[in-house]
Design an enzyme around this catalytic site. Structure first.
Site, PDB file in Angstrom:
ATOM      1  N   THR A   1       1.006  -0.622   2.823  1.00 52.28           N
ATOM      2  CA  THR A   1       1.508  -1.347   1.657  1.00 52.28           C
ATOM      3  C   THR A   1       2.375  -0.475   0.769  1.00 52.28           C
ATOM      4  OG1 THR A   1       0.803  -2.439  -0.402  1.00 52.28           O
ATOM      5  CG2 THR A   1      -0.653  -0.766   0.470  1.00 52.28           C
TER       6      THR A   1
ATOM      7  N   TYR B   1      -6.734  -0.591  -4.439  1.00 51.08           N
ATOM      8  CA  TYR B   1      -6.164  -1.100  -3.200  1.00 51.08           C
ATOM      9  C   TYR B   1      -5.151  -0.117  -2.631  1.00 51.08           C
ATOM     10  CZ  TYR B   1      -3.022  -3.770  -0.184  1.00 51.08           C
ATOM     11  OH  TYR B   1      -2.226  -4.180   0.867  1.00 51.08           O
TER      12      TYR B   1
END
Length: 337
Positions: free
Chosen positions: A117, A141
């Site tokens: 990501t 995250y």
């Protein structure tokens, strides 16, 4: 590459990768605990119901299908949830990836394509973001994914498990055949939330943040169609099968759109009006995330073909109308008339 294990293959991006593999003549074997994925999305190969933390079952699955490669999509991926419940992110994303690497080591499976990501970059100092930019994630995250990439590098050096990490920017859109799309029980992403609102499945729609340091005050993101992402995974798997040493690559268009620009496009394409209700920023949200995808173009041959806002929103709208037909007028809509 006769068979590839697709961890999280019942989810949004994983199921699209399974379809792309099937189309390319490669058998996708979906491995998913179905906690977030949808069994109805598993259309292109067998389903093994299991958790990434179950190293023994993972190893058995790799052996049973004599898989040469693993694609790893099985992760929790909500920035906001990671802030309020970081433990689940480190358990599922970090410990889960360690389990995957151990299963691969035990079975001599040596190729891993990893769903990473742009959140690993945090609030970037330079835009667009290339792979050499500092990695300073500002939420659990992003930190969990960065730890996974570091583990993969260590396993490559020590055990010869070669990996390619694909750092997505904003995955969007739906299957053009209308078979699979973006749907979660607790949806947080702008485009599916807008579709659900317009079809009467959400009672409210709020813009999260109107005071970002951007031209119109809303966050700017680089949107990439999920079909383009799926094709990039196949390219990465083929590179690894050919002996490529691995690496990390940004997947984006190199162009950013603000939340208000996306909503304007949704109104134009659907012919329906979106509300202009704004709320506070979500914790952990950077103002601007735009990719510099030159390295992915050079190495993976990555050339997005489906990532115009027109294609993205049209495909999502078509799928949502089929999957979640228009509800009768809600009290909200009736009052507006």
């Amino acid at each position: 590459m006769e068979s590839i294990i697709v961890l999280g293959g019942a989810g949004y991006i994983g199921s699209q990768a399974c379809k792309a593999l099937h189309t390319a003549g490669i058998q996708p074997v979906t491995y998913d605990n179905l906690s977030l994925g949808h069994e109805s999305f598993v259309k292109y190969g067998p389903l093994i119901k299991g958790d990434v933390l179950d190293t023994a079952l993972l190893s058995e699955t790799i052996r049973r299908y004599d898989a040469s490669c693993v694609m790893h999509f099985a992760a929790l991926a909500s920035v906001a949830d990671s802030v309020t419940d970081p433990a689940s992110y480190y358990q599922n994303n970090v410990a889960g990836t360690l389990s995957v690497l151990e299963a691969m080591r035990a079975t001599d499976c040596r190729s891993l394509v990893f769903s990473s990501t742009c959140a690993i970059y945090g609030q970037p100092e330079v835009v667009p973001i290339d792979e050499s930019c500092a990695k300073n994630p500002i939420n659990p995250y992003g930190r969990s994914k960065l730890i996974c990439e570091q583990m993969m590098n260590d396993y490559s050096a020590a055990y010869g498990i070669r990996s390619i990490a694909l750092r997505y920017f904003n995955a969007v859109g739906a299957d053009f055949d209308g078979e699979i799309g973006e749907f979660r029980e607790h949806e947080t992403h702008i485009i599916p939330r807008a579709m659900m609102y317009l079809l009467g499945h959400l009672d409210e729609f709020v813009i999260h943040g109107s005071d970002f340091p951007t031209p119109d005050g809303t966050a700017i993101r680089d949107y990439i169609h999920v079909k383009d992402l799926a094709e990039a995974h196949i390219s990465a798997a083929r590179l690894l099968a050919g002996g490529h040493a691995g690496g990390a690559y940004n997947l984006g268009q190199g162009t950013g759109y603000s939340v208000l620009q996306v909503l304007s496009a949704i109104e134009r394409i659907t012919g329906r009006k979106m509300p202009a209700i704004t709320g506070g920023r979500r914790q952990g949200d950077p103002a601007i995330l735009i990719a510099q995808p030159a390295l992915a173009r050079e190495v993976l041959g990555f050339a997005p073909r489906y990532s115009s806002l027109q294609d993205i929103i049209s495909s999502a709208w078509t799928w949502h109308q089929k999957a979640h037909p228009q509800k009768s007028l809600s009290a909200r809509e009736a009052g507006a008339r």
